[in-house]
Scaffold this motif. Structure first.
Motif, short mmCIF file in Angstrom:
data_model
loop_
_atom_site.label_atom_id
_atom_site.label_comp_id
_atom_site.label_asym_id
_atom_site.label_seq_id
_atom_site.Cartn_x
_atom_site.Cartn_y
_atom_site.Cartn_z
N ARG A 1 25.86 -25.49 24.87
CA ARG A 1 25.79 -26.79 24.17
C ARG A 1 24.98 -26.46 22.97
NH1 ARG A 1 22.41 -26.83 28.45
NH2 ARG A 1 20.14 -26.91 27.87
N PRO A 2 24.97 -27.18 21.74
CA PRO A 2 24.58 -26.73 20.39
C PRO A 2 23.04 -26.56 20.50
CG PRO A 2 26.10 -28.68 20.20
CD PRO A 2 25.77 -28.26 21.57
N ASP A 3 22.22 -27.48 21.33
CA ASP A 3 20.84 -27.50 21.30
C ASP A 3 20.29 -26.55 22.32
OD1 ASP A 3 21.48 -29.17 23.26
OD2 ASP A 3 20.10 -30.79 22.58
N PHE A 4 21.10 -25.57 22.82
CA PHE A 4 20.53 -24.94 23.97
C PHE A 4 19.25 -24.33 23.90
CE2 PHE A 4 20.72 -20.72 26.48
CZ PHE A 4 21.00 -21.29 27.65
N ILE A 5 18.91 -23.69 22.84
CA ILE A 5 17.73 -22.90 22.54
C ILE A 5 16.61 -23.65 22.75
CG2 ILE A 5 16.47 -21.36 20.82
CD1 ILE A 5 18.83 -19.95 22.33
N ASP B 1 20.22 -18.27 14.30
CA ASP B 1 20.33 -19.70 14.12
C ASP B 1 20.99 -20.32 15.67
OD1 ASP B 1 23.13 -18.84 14.18
OD2 ASP B 1 23.45 -19.90 12.23
N ALA B 2 20.73 -19.61 16.53
CA ALA B 2 21.46 -19.73 17.82
C ALA B 2 22.89 -19.95 18.11
CB ALA B 2 20.46 -20.91 18.41
N ALA B 3 23.56 -19.73 17.07
CA ALA B 3 25.08 -20.25 17.28
C ALA B 3 25.75 -19.24 18.11
CB ALA B 3 25.79 -19.88 15.64
#
Length: 103
Positions: free
Chosen positions: A15-19, A54-56
């Motif tokens: 998911r995009p906000d995983f971090i 950026d955790a992408a």
């Protein structure tokens, strides 16, 4: 005759906000993932690994004897096994590398 080839696998969080929203269980899986990569490094298979800031995505560049062995390395990563990250493997060539190619 077996020849070792370089490969890469790209890891994408589930998911995009995983971090920023990792659960304790996911944090534990990421710890297992790090240990797995350390084992590949100790075995002389890992060339480099790390996440985008950026955790992408994350990237793993490694050596394997065949496409099947490369796929197995990726598929045995705890982050993939436990579906915390999705991954895809590709043949790769390290063309230039600091320390190896300095003149």
């Amino acid at each position: 005759m077996t020849t070792t080839t370089e490969y890469s696998y790209l890891l994408r969080p589930n998911r995009p906000d995983f971090i920023t929203t990792m659960t304790e269980a996911e944090q534990a899986v990421m710890g297992e993932h790090f240990v797995y990569l350390q084992q590949l490094l100790s075995a002389g298979q890992l060339i480099l690994a790390g996440p985008c800031l950026d955790a992408a995505y994350g990237v793993v560049i490694f050596r394997a004897d065949s496409p099947e062995a490369a796929a197995a390395i990726m598929q045995n990563d705890p982050a993939v096994v436990k579906a915390v990250m999705s991954a895809e493997v590709h043949p790769f060539r390290v063309s230039l590398m600091e320390g190896r190619d300095d003149r």
